[in-house]
Design a protein around this motif. Structure first.
Motif, PDB file in Angstrom:
ATOM      1  N   ILE A 287       0.837  -1.207   0.000  1.00 59.54           N
ATOM      2  CA  ILE A 287       0.000   0.000   0.000  1.00 59.54           C
ATOM      3  C   ILE A 287       0.870   1.253   0.000  1.00 59.54           C
ATOM      4  O   ILE A 287       0.566   2.240  -0.691  1.00 59.54           O
ATOM      5  N   THR A 288       1.961   1.232   0.743  1.00 63.95           N
ATOM      6  CA  THR A 288       2.845   2.400   0.800  1.00 63.95           C
ATOM      7  C   THR A 288       3.460   2.686  -0.551  1.00 63.95           C
ATOM      8  O   THR A 288       3.555   3.852  -0.979  1.00 63.95           O
ATOM      9  N   VAL A 289       3.893   1.648  -1.247  1.00 63.39           N
ATOM     10  CA  VAL A 289       4.477   1.837  -2.578  1.00 63.39           C
ATOM     11  C   VAL A 289       3.445   2.429  -3.533  1.00 63.39           C
ATOM     12  O   VAL A 289       3.747   3.344  -4.311  1.00 63.39           O
ATOM     13  N   ILE A 290       2.208   1.924  -3.469  1.00 60.59           N
ATOM     14  CA  ILE A 290       1.157   2.442  -4.353  1.00 60.59           C
ATOM     15  C   ILE A 290       0.835   3.898  -4.035  1.00 60.59           C
ATOM     16  O   ILE A 290       0.680   4.730  -4.939  1.00 60.59           O
ATOM     17  N   VAL A 291       0.775   4.228  -2.764  1.00 57.15           N
ATOM     18  CA  VAL A 291       0.380   5.582  -2.346  1.00 57.15           C
ATOM     19  C   VAL A 291       1.493   6.602  -2.586  1.00 57.15           C
ATOM     20  O   VAL A 291       1.214   7.788  -2.824  1.00 57.15           O
ATOM     21  N   THR A 292       2.741   6.169  -2.546  1.00 54.82           N
ATOM     22  CA  THR A 292       3.855   7.119  -2.656  1.00 54.82           C
ATOM     23  C   THR A 292       4.558   7.089  -4.009  1.00 54.82           C
ATOM     24  O   THR A 292       4.802   8.137  -4.607  1.00 54.82           O
ATOM     25  N   LEU A 293       4.878   5.898  -4.507  1.00 53.98           N
ATOM     26  CA  LEU A 293       5.702   5.811  -5.719  1.00 53.98           C
ATOM     27  C   LEU A 293       4.957   6.294  -6.956  1.00 53.98           C
ATOM     28  O   LEU A 293       5.491   7.087  -7.750  1.00 53.98           O
ATOM     29  N   LEU A 294       3.741   5.822  -7.147  1.00 56.15           N
ATOM     30  CA  LEU A 294       2.981   6.213  -8.343  1.00 56.15           C
ATOM     31  C   LEU A 294       2.671   7.708  -8.384  1.00 56.15           C
ATOM     32  O   LEU A 294       2.951   8.380  -9.393  1.00 56.15           O
ATOM     33  N   PRO A 295       2.099   8.291  -7.311  1.00 57.93           N
ATOM     34  CA  PRO A 295       1.901   9.748  -7.333  1.00 57.93           C
ATOM     35  C   PRO A 295       3.222  10.516  -7.423  1.00 57.93           C
ATOM     36  O   PRO A 295       3.269  11.606  -7.997  1.00 57.93           O
ATOM     37  N   GLY A 296       4.283   9.926  -6.824  1.00 53.05           N
ATOM     38  CA  GLY A 296       5.577  10.593  -6.890  1.00 53.05           C
ATOM     39  C   GLY A 296       6.062  10.782  -8.307  1.00 53.05           C
ATOM     40  O   GLY A 296       6.708  11.794  -8.631  1.00 53.05           O
ATOM     41  N   PHE A 297       5.773   9.823  -9.175  1.00 51.27           N
ATOM     42  CA  PHE A 297       6.147   9.950 -10.584  1.00 51.27           C
ATOM     43  C   PHE A 297       5.158  10.802 -11.369  1.00 51.27           C
ATOM     44  O   PHE A 297       5.540  11.685 -12.130  1.00 51.27           O
ATOM     45  N   LEU A 298       3.874  10.526 -11.160  1.00 48.08           N
ATOM     46  CA  LEU A 298       2.860  11.146 -12.009  1.00 48.08           C
ATOM     47  C   LEU A 298       2.619  12.615 -11.681  1.00 48.08           C
ATOM     48  O   LEU A 298       2.381  13.421 -12.583  1.00 48.08           O
ATOM     49  N   TYR A 299       2.677  12.972 -10.386  1.00 44.89           N
ATOM     50  CA  TYR A 299       2.255  14.308  -9.979  1.00 44.89           C
ATOM     51  C   TYR A 299       3.369  15.139  -9.353  1.00 44.89           C
ATOM     52  O   TYR A 299       3.107  16.077  -8.614  1.00 44.89           O
ATOM     53  N   SER A 300       4.611  14.798  -9.651  1.00 45.39           N
ATOM     54  CA  SER A 300       5.723  15.557  -9.095  1.00 45.39           C
ATOM     55  C   SER A 300       6.278  16.587 -10.065  1.00 45.39           C
ATOM     56  O   SER A 300       7.073  17.438  -9.681  1.00 45.39           O
ATOM     57  N   GLY A 301       5.884  16.498 -11.324  1.00 46.30           N
ATOM     58  CA  GLY A 301       6.426  17.405 -12.334  1.00 46.30           C
ATOM     59  C   GLY A 301       7.688  16.897 -12.987  1.00 46.30           C
ATOM     60  O   GLY A 301       8.280  17.606 -13.808  1.00 46.30           O
ATOM     61  N   ILE A 303       8.013  14.111 -15.020  1.00 44.79           N
ATOM     62  CA  ILE A 303       7.722  13.680 -16.382  1.00 44.79           C
ATOM     63  C   ILE A 303       6.902  14.722 -17.132  1.00 44.79           C
ATOM     64  O   ILE A 303       7.192  15.054 -18.282  1.00 44.79           O
ATOM     65  N   LEU A 304       5.872  15.253 -16.472  1.00 47.35           N
ATOM     66  CA  LEU A 304       4.958  16.205 -17.108  1.00 47.35           C
ATOM     67  C   LEU A 304       4.751  17.403 -16.193  1.00 47.35           C
ATOM     68  O   LEU A 304       4.476  17.227 -15.005  1.00 47.35           O
ATOM     69  N   PRO A 305       4.918  18.622 -16.700  1.00 45.55           N
ATOM     70  CA  PRO A 305       4.689  19.810 -15.859  1.00 45.55           C
ATOM     71  C   PRO A 305       3.265  19.846 -15.319  1.00 45.55           C
ATOM     72  O   PRO A 305       2.316  19.477 -16.020  1.00 45.55           O
ATOM     73  N   ILE A 306       3.127  20.286 -14.083  1.00 45.73           N
ATOM     74  CA  ILE A 306       1.800  20.342 -13.458  1.00 45.73           C
ATOM     75  C   ILE A 306       0.885  21.286 -14.237  1.00 45.73           C
ATOM     76  O   ILE A 306      -0.310  21.028 -14.390  1.00 45.73           O
ATOM     77  N   SER A 307       1.442  22.367 -14.752  1.00 47.06           N
ATOM     78  CA  SER A 307       0.631  23.351 -15.480  1.00 47.06           C
ATOM     79  C   SER A 307       0.059  22.779 -16.771  1.00 47.06           C
ATOM     80  O   SER A 307      -0.913  23.320 -17.306  1.00 47.06           O
ATOM     81  N   ALA A 308       0.643  21.694 -17.284  1.00 46.37           N
ATOM     82  CA  ALA A 308       0.165  21.096 -18.532  1.00 46.37           C
ATOM     83  C   ALA A 308      -0.894  20.033 -18.304  1.00 46.37           C
ATOM     84  O   ALA A 308      -1.420  19.474 -19.264  1.00 46.37           O
ATOM     85  N   MET A 309      -1.211  19.739 -17.045  1.00 46.41           N
ATOM     86  CA  MET A 309      -2.195  18.698 -16.741  1.00 46.41           C
ATOM     87  C   MET A 309      -3.610  19.247 -16.896  1.00 46.41           C
ATOM     88  O   MET A 309      -3.847  20.447 -16.758  1.00 46.41           O
ATOM     89  N   ASP A 310      -4.538  18.346 -17.156  1.00 47.52           N
ATOM     90  CA  ASP A 310      -5.936  18.713 -17.367  1.00 47.52           C
ATOM     91  C   ASP A 310      -6.782  18.370 -16.150  1.00 47.52           C
ATOM     92  O   ASP A 310      -6.612  17.313 -15.550  1.00 47.52           O
ATOM     93  N   VAL A 322       4.126  15.932  -2.821  1.00 47.20           N
ATOM     94  CA  VAL A 322       5.333  15.914  -3.637  1.00 47.20           C
ATOM     95  C   VAL A 322       5.389  17.110  -4.589  1.00 47.20           C
ATOM     96  O   VAL A 322       6.471  17.642  -4.876  1.00 47.20           O
ATOM     97  N   MET A 323       4.234  17.570  -5.063  1.00 48.07           N
ATOM     98  CA  MET A 323       4.221  18.708  -5.977  1.00 48.07           C
ATOM     99  C   MET A 323       4.742  19.971  -5.297  1.00 48.07           C
ATOM    100  O   MET A 323       5.536  20.725  -5.869  1.00 48.07           O
ATOM    101  N   TYR A 324       4.311  20.204  -4.059  1.00 46.54           N
ATOM    102  CA  TYR A 324       4.713  21.417  -3.334  1.00 46.54           C
ATOM    103  C   TYR A 324       6.207  21.375  -2.993  1.00 46.54           C
ATOM    104  O   TYR A 324       6.915  22.377  -3.136  1.00 46.54           O
ATOM    105  N   TYR A 325       6.663  20.220  -2.546  1.00 47.54           N
ATOM    106  CA  TYR A 325       8.075  20.103  -2.185  1.00 47.54           C
ATOM    107  C   TYR A 325       8.976  20.224  -3.410  1.00 47.54           C
ATOM    108  O   TYR A 325      10.018  20.891  -3.357  1.00 47.54           O
ATOM    109  N   ASN A 326       8.586  19.591  -4.516  1.00 49.96           N
ATOM    110  CA  ASN A 326       9.417  19.654  -5.720  1.00 49.96           C
ATOM    111  C   ASN A 326       9.499  21.070  -6.284  1.00 49.96           C
ATOM    112  O   ASN A 326      10.524  21.455  -6.855  1.00 49.96           O
TER     113      ASN A 326
END
Length: 371
Positions: A287-301, A303-310, A322-326
């Motif tokens: 559960i920890t890997v799912i909650v941290t690793l996946l959002p860490g990649f997808l929503y950290s900026g 791979i893809l800038p946050i401003s470009a997300m829909d 992760v978005m705020y810290y990054n």
């Protein structure tokens, strides 16, 4: 709050970490993730294999071909084959692009007529295909600009571009700060996710049930050793980034350190909540890997800038820390605004609120009784 009781539990946890050799994971795992992903992830495309079919064999077509030969982004192969044979090379993974120059290419340019160039791209990986397409367009526009200047002597429009914050366009400068945010989210959370659930599996949680120690004292004693140990990783990862990957650091080290400490506390809070609600160590880790690793990649900026997300993805990105810290990390390494930036001050306050909320929820969900 009884300092003696907390100290005794802290010593017990430190002894347990050393005895089970989890202390190795504390320092090995973050460094390994940073090194593996830091060297492994590359957004820039270089030496793309492009087949050029020059059906014109003119001065201008050879000028265009030479632009591809002089570029580090392409490995051009000028061939006299049919389009069907060229497409077969892409199917065989021997080429990634085909550029077709028509037979009337120079004639149409001289007479000021519209001409077309065919481009076929292997789009099995869309992001890579889009990058290669933009590179080809840039080379063609550069060649067209030179031809236009030679014919008219005066260029109507001249683009003079400058890169800010990452002038060398290095992938390391773009990836490594974001990877630090990913590492400090995943590694502390996994370790803290084992702290309470292992007590349940072994039955030693009954010591907590029977003892007079309060819930907040128990959580504080559990998290303090892991927090102190992972705090050292803040400096280790900083050394890897600046010394090994040669990422510049232009901001405030104090801001980097304070925000990193808050971020580790948030990570520990996530793992602690998972440890409280689960009953097995395997479930807690998964559960920890799912909650941290996946959002860490997808929503950290990374791979893809946050401003470009829909819409939905943009909202989800703002739900994870992760978005705020990054954002603060990229400012510290590449920009250097520090606390002069109102966005950095806002995001630092959000991290404080996030950490306090997680600790409060952990205290509320932890029950000092059998279910």
């Amino acid at each position: 709050m009884r300092a003696g009781v907390i100290k005794a539990y802290i010593l017990k946890e430190l002894t347990e970490l050393f005895r089970t050799r989890l202390i190795i994971m504390v320092y090995l795992m973050p460094s390994m993730i940073l090194l593996l992903f830091g060297y492994g992830i590359r957004m820039e495309v270089t030496h793309a294999r492009i087949v050029i079919l020059d059906n014109d064999q003119s001065h201008y077509s050879q000028l265009l071909t030479s632009k591809f030969e002089d570029s580090k982004y392409f490995d051009p192969m000028v061939m006299q084959i049919s389009e069907k044979e060229a497409l077969h090379l892409i199917k065989q993974a021997k080429a990634e692009m085909i550029l077709i120059i028509p037979s009337s290419f120079e004639k149409r340019l001289i007479h000021g007529q519209k001409t077309e160039i065919g481009l076929f791209i292997d789009a099995a990986f869309p992001t890579r295909a889009t990058t290669m397409e933009s590179y080809v367009q840039g080379v063609i526009l550069q060649a067209a600009s030179e031809v236009g200047q030679k014919r008219s002597q005066n260029a109507l429009i001249t683009i003079n571009s400058r890169n800010l914050f990452n002038q060398a366009m290095r992938d390391e400068n773009a990836m490594v700060p974001g990877l630090i945010g990913l590492v400090l989210l995943v590694a502390p959370a996994i370790l803290s996710a084992l702290l309470i659930v292992k007590e349940k599996e072994r039955g030693t949680i009954f010591n907590f049930y029977a003892s007079p120690i309060r819930k907040h004292e128990f959580i504080l004693a559990k998290l303090t050793p892991v927090f102190l140990l992972h705090s050292v990783n803040i400096f280790i990862l900083f050394l890897w980034a600046t010394w090994l990957f040669e990422v510049p650091f232009r901001g405030s080290f104090a801001l980097y350190w304070v925000s990193s400490e808050l971020y580790i506390l948030i990570s520990l809070g996530i793992g602690m909540l998972i440890s409280i609600v689960t009953r097995s160590q395997i479930a807690a880790v998964v559960i920890t890997v799912i909650v941290t690793l996946l959002p860490g990649f997808l929503y950290s900026g990374i791979i893809l800038p946050i401003s470009a997300m829909d819409h939905e993805s943009y909202i989800e990105a703002h739900m994870f820390p992760v978005m705020y810290y990054n954002h603060i990390l990229y400012d510290a390494f590449l920009i250097g605004e520090g606390l002069d930036s109102p966005t950095n001050r806002l995001y630092l306050g959000i991290l404080v609120l996030y950490g306090a909320t997680l600790l409060l929820l952990g205290t509320l969900f932890l029950k000092k009784e059998l279910k």
